[in-house]
Design a protein around this motif. Structure first.
Motif, PDB file in Angstrom:
ATOM      1  N   PRO A 165       0.879  -1.052   0.325  1.00  0.00           N
ATOM      2  CA  PRO A 165       0.079   0.459  -0.212  1.00  0.00           C
ATOM      3  C   PRO A 165       1.113   1.374  -0.195  1.00  0.00           C
ATOM      4  N   ARG A 166       0.414   2.873  -0.527  1.00  0.00           N
ATOM      5  CA  ARG A 166       0.746   3.442  -0.606  1.00  0.00           C
ATOM      6  C   ARG A 166      -0.484   4.719  -0.344  1.00  0.00           C
ATOM      7  N   GLU A 219      -5.702   8.925   0.254  1.00  0.00           N
ATOM      8  CA  GLU A 219      -6.690   7.774   0.255  1.00  0.00           C
ATOM      9  C   GLU A 219      -5.277   6.517  -0.664  1.00  0.00           C
ATOM     10  N   ILE A 220      -5.641   5.509  -0.149  1.00  0.00           N
ATOM     11  CA  ILE A 220      -4.646   4.267   0.270  1.00  0.00           C
ATOM     12  C   ILE A 220      -5.192   2.952  -1.168  1.00  0.00           C
ATOM     13  N   ILE A 221      -3.675   3.636  -1.817  1.00  0.00           N
ATOM     14  CA  ILE A 221      -3.783   2.677  -2.794  1.00  0.00           C
ATOM     15  C   ILE A 221      -3.214   1.362  -3.132  1.00  0.00           C
ATOM     16  N   VAL A 256       2.118  19.028   1.614  1.00  0.00           N
ATOM     17  CA  VAL A 256       3.739  19.348   2.163  1.00  0.00           C
ATOM     18  C   VAL A 256       3.341  17.790   2.508  1.00  0.00           C
ATOM     19  N   VAL A 257       3.738  16.278   2.847  1.00  0.00           N
ATOM     20  CA  VAL A 257       3.284  15.242   3.031  1.00  0.00           C
ATOM     21  C   VAL A 257       4.663  15.090   3.760  1.00  0.00           C
ATOM     22  N   ARG A 258       4.743  14.712   5.365  1.00  0.00           N
ATOM     23  CA  ARG A 258       5.492  13.850   5.374  1.00  0.00           C
ATOM     24  C   ARG A 258       4.917  12.515   6.158  1.00  0.00           C
ATOM     25  N   LYS A 259       6.661  11.982   6.335  1.00  0.00           N
ATOM     26  CA  LYS A 259       7.270  11.097   6.446  1.00  0.00           C
ATOM     27  C   LYS A 259       8.003  10.491   8.063  1.00  0.00           C
ATOM     28  N   ASN A 260       7.615  10.217   9.038  1.00  0.00           N
ATOM     29  CA  ASN A 260       8.519   9.843  10.363  1.00  0.00           C
ATOM     30  C   ASN A 260       9.191  11.613  10.400  1.00  0.00           C
ATOM     31  N   GLY A 261       8.725  12.344  10.472  1.00  0.00           N
ATOM     32  CA  GLY A 261       8.881  13.823  10.655  1.00  0.00           C
ATOM     33  C   GLY A 261       9.755  14.581   9.336  1.00  0.00           C
ATOM     34  N   ALA A 287       2.665   8.861  -4.258  1.00  0.00           N
ATOM     35  CA  ALA A 287       2.092   7.990  -3.678  1.00  0.00           C
ATOM     36  C   ALA A 287       3.279   7.883  -2.640  1.00  0.00           C
ATOM     37  N   VAL A 288       3.351   7.413  -1.893  1.00  0.00           N
ATOM     38  CA  VAL A 288       4.054   7.101  -0.060  1.00  0.00           C
ATOM     39  C   VAL A 288       4.147   5.799  -0.348  1.00  0.00           C
ATOM     40  N   HIS A 289       5.121   5.124  -0.006  1.00  0.00           N
ATOM     41  CA  HIS A 289       5.369   3.366  -0.341  1.00  0.00           C
ATOM     42  C   HIS A 289       4.929   3.535   1.831  1.00  0.00           C
TER      43      HIS A 289
END
Ligand code: OOG
Ligand code: MG
Length: 257
Positions: A98-99, A134-136, A180-185, A232-234
Motif C-alpha cells: 500500500p501507498r 487515499e490508500i492505493i 506537504v507530506v511528511r514521513k516520520n518527520g 504516492a508514498v510507500h
C-alpha cells in the motif's frame, strides 16, 4: 474472448486476500471498456455481500502520477463503504504494497451527470470539500500495470479517509492549496492541488463525463476523491505520515502491522 466474469472473480479474490497477481493483460487482450465492465462486476460481487457504493475516485489526474505509473490518461474507480477508514489508522495485514496519497474530496448534495457538465454545475452541486487521503494498493506484482489492468482492479483503490473538518467550496481557490507530506518527520512530497488537471474541479468534470458514457452519475451525498496531488508514498509498519493541506489542516496517519 476473455471471460469477464472469471477475471472479475480473480481480481476480487486477490483484493480479498492481499496476494499479488500477474497482470491480466499478460494473458488476455482486455480493452478499456471491458476493464470497466470487470470493475463493475467486481463491485456487483461486493454489493451482493452487503457492501455499498458511497462514491467515486478519479485517478491518474496529475502529470506526475501518470508519468510514474506509465498510464497517460485519467481513470476512475468505485468507493465502497467498506473502504472508508473511521480513523486515520491503516493496518498493513491483508494488503499487498500500500501507498498513501493526499487528495481533495468533494461531497455532493445534488445529482451530477451528463456529457455537457461544466465547472459551474459542479460548484452548484457541491455541499463541501474536505482534505482526504487515499490508500492505493495495486493487486498486481511490482505495482506495475497497463490502463486496462488498473481499471479492472478498481483503480488500485484500497481505503480512504476524509478529515474531520470540512470546508465551504468557496473558502479559497482550491487549485492554490499547497500540500506537504511528511514521513516520520521528514518531508517526502510537496505539491499544489493545481497538479490535478489544473484544478480539482476539472477532475469532477472529467469523471462525470466518463461516467456518462456508461449511464452513471454521481448521486447526492456521494464523496468523490479527485486524485493524488503528489506521488504516492510507500508505507511500512510503524510509519507516521502527516498530510498537511494549506489552510485545511493536517491529517496524521498511523500505520500498524
Ligand atoms: C492508480 C490509481 C491512481 C490517483 O489518485 O491518482 C490514483 C495507481 O496509481 O495505482 O488513485
Ligand atoms: Mg487516488
Amino acid at each position: 474472448m476473455a471471460d469477464l466474469r472469471q477475471i472479475a472473480l480473480d481480481v476480487w479474490q486477490h483484493q480479498q486476500d492481499g496476494q499479488a497477481m500477474p497482470k491480466i493483460t499478460a494473458r488476455y487482450e482486455l480493452s478499456a471498456d471491458e476493464a470497466y465492465q470487470v470493475q463493475a462486476l467486481v463491485m456487483e460481487e461486493q454489493l451482493r455481500r452487503g457492501d455499498r457504493l458511497v462514491g467515486w475516485k478519479a485517478g491518474l489526474t496529475s502529470a506526475a502520477k501518470q508519468k510514474s505509473m506509465g498510464v497517460e490518461e485519467p481513470i476512475y474507480g468505485r468507493l465502497l463503504a467498506s473502504q472508508e477508514l473511521a480513523v486515520p489508522e491503516l493496518y498493513l495485514s491483508g494488503k499487498v504494497h500500500p501507498r498513501v496519497e493526499p487528495e481533495i474530496a468533494f461531497v455532493l448534495k445534488k445529482r451530477l451527470g451528463g456529457a455537457t457538465v461544466t465547472p459551474r454545475d459542479v460548484w452548484l452541486a457541491t455541499e463541501y470539500v474536505v482534505p482526504a487521503f487515499e490508500i492505493i494498493d495495486s493487486r498486481y506484482e511490482n505495482f506495475s500495470f497497463t490502463l486496462a489492468d488498473v481499471v479492472a482492479d478498481n483503480a488500485s483503490g484500497c481505503q480512504f479517509y476524509t478529515a474531520t473538518q470540512a470546508y465551504s467550496p468557496y473558502f479559497a481557490p482550491l487549485d492554490e492549496i499547497g500540500v506537504v507530506v511528511r514521513k516520520n518527520g521528514d518531508v517526502v512530497q510537496t505539491g499544489a492541488a493545481a497538479a490535478v488537471l489544473g484544478h480539482p474541479v476539472e477532475s469532477i468534470v472529467t469523471l462525470v463525463r466518463m461516467l456518462d458514457r456508461v449511464g452513471a452519475a454521481i448521486e447526492p451525498g456521494m464523496v468523490v476523491l479527485t486524485g493524488g496531488i503528489t506521488e504516492a508514498v510507500h508505507l511500512g509498519a510503524g510509519d507516521r505520515i502527516d498530510l498537511s493541506f494549506d489552510r485545511m489542516g493536517t491529517i496524521a496517519l498511523a500505520v500498524r502491522p
